[in-house]
Write a protein that holds these residues in place. Sequence first.
Motif, short mmCIF file in Angstrom:
data_model
loop_
_atom_site.label_atom_id
_atom_site.label_comp_id
_atom_site.label_asym_id
_atom_site.label_seq_id
_atom_site.Cartn_x
_atom_site.Cartn_y
_atom_site.Cartn_z
N GLU A 1 0.82 -1.22 0.00
CA GLU A 1 0.00 0.00 0.00
C GLU A 1 0.85 1.26 0.00
OE1 GLU A 1 -2.55 -0.37 3.38
OE2 GLU A 1 -4.05 -1.54 2.29
N THR A 40 2.79 -9.88 -4.33
CA THR A 40 1.65 -9.05 -3.92
C THR A 40 0.83 -9.71 -2.81
OG1 THR A 40 0.28 -10.01 -5.67
CG2 THR A 40 1.44 -7.97 -6.19
N ARG A 41 1.32 -10.84 -2.29
CA ARG A 41 0.55 -11.58 -1.29
C ARG A 41 0.79 -11.11 0.15
NH1 ARG A 41 4.70 -14.95 -2.92
NH2 ARG A 41 6.16 -15.60 -1.27
N SER A 68 -1.67 -6.17 -3.48
CA SER A 68 -2.86 -6.51 -4.26
C SER A 68 -2.47 -6.81 -5.70
CB SER A 68 -3.87 -5.36 -4.25
OG SER A 68 -4.91 -5.59 -5.18
N ARG A 69 -2.71 -8.04 -6.13
CA ARG A 69 -2.44 -8.40 -7.52
C ARG A 69 -3.35 -7.62 -8.46
NH1 ARG A 69 1.54 -9.89 -10.55
NH2 ARG A 69 2.25 -10.90 -8.62
N VAL A 73 -4.65 -4.59 -8.05
CA VAL A 73 -4.15 -3.21 -8.14
C VAL A 73 -2.88 -3.17 -8.97
CG1 VAL A 73 -3.19 -1.28 -6.83
CG2 VAL A 73 -5.22 -2.48 -5.99
#
Length: 239
Positions: A158, A184-185, A190-191, A193
């Motif tokens: 983020e 992204t995990r 976020s995959r 995003v």
Amino acid sequence: MKCLYPIADLPVHQFTIPVIGSNMYLLVRGHSALVIDPHICAETEKLLQEVYVQSCIVLLTHEHFDHISGVNRLRQLWPCQVVCTASCAAKIQNAKLSGAMTFSALFLIGHTEREREAIGPWIVPDYTCEADRAYTGTAALNWQGIPILLKEMQGHSEGSQIIEMGGRHIFTGDNLIPGNRVITRLPGGSRAVYERQVKPYLRALPDDSIIYPGHGEAGYITSQGMRYGLEIQDNEKGI
């Protein structure tokens, strides 16, 4: 230490943490230093002392512990201004949100006992630090006559941002890891995003752009006719 592609005739010094391979980048002009993703490094400190640096601008590509772990050390030695996204600024004040608390378990799995011993003293589970300037969206800086554009770009985390210097020098943090699928995990990643926001940006970069990633080797966006690190594939390689 490696000296990479120069920016405005200034060498870009790259310092890499052993075992985990996180990159710190350093530029010096006069008595001012620009540091991206600092970690504790005696070689870096020696260089800054030898050129009589009096102040540092510190840019954080994102909030994860291996990319912020040298902030407090730099503050002990020189006046610093730390700049990052607002989300990053909030998370680096919390050892759980930055991953400092769980770094050993998350990032050293699969390493040998010798490797874990080598990096063990460097890990500080209760580590926190603070930013001096935070932004959302975009922000513009000028360091020693070099224009810098900061772009909030979530996906890996983020608090992630992309740093553009001198128009074609791109510091991606962990939003681009050459030859590997971007993670992204982790919390805040976020995959969806990443696919929506980061991939289009990377694909649109001009071919003469130079990438400085959070891990791995710097290089031109094109390498032997292929887009450096941008072999967009739906598998475990590429971004």
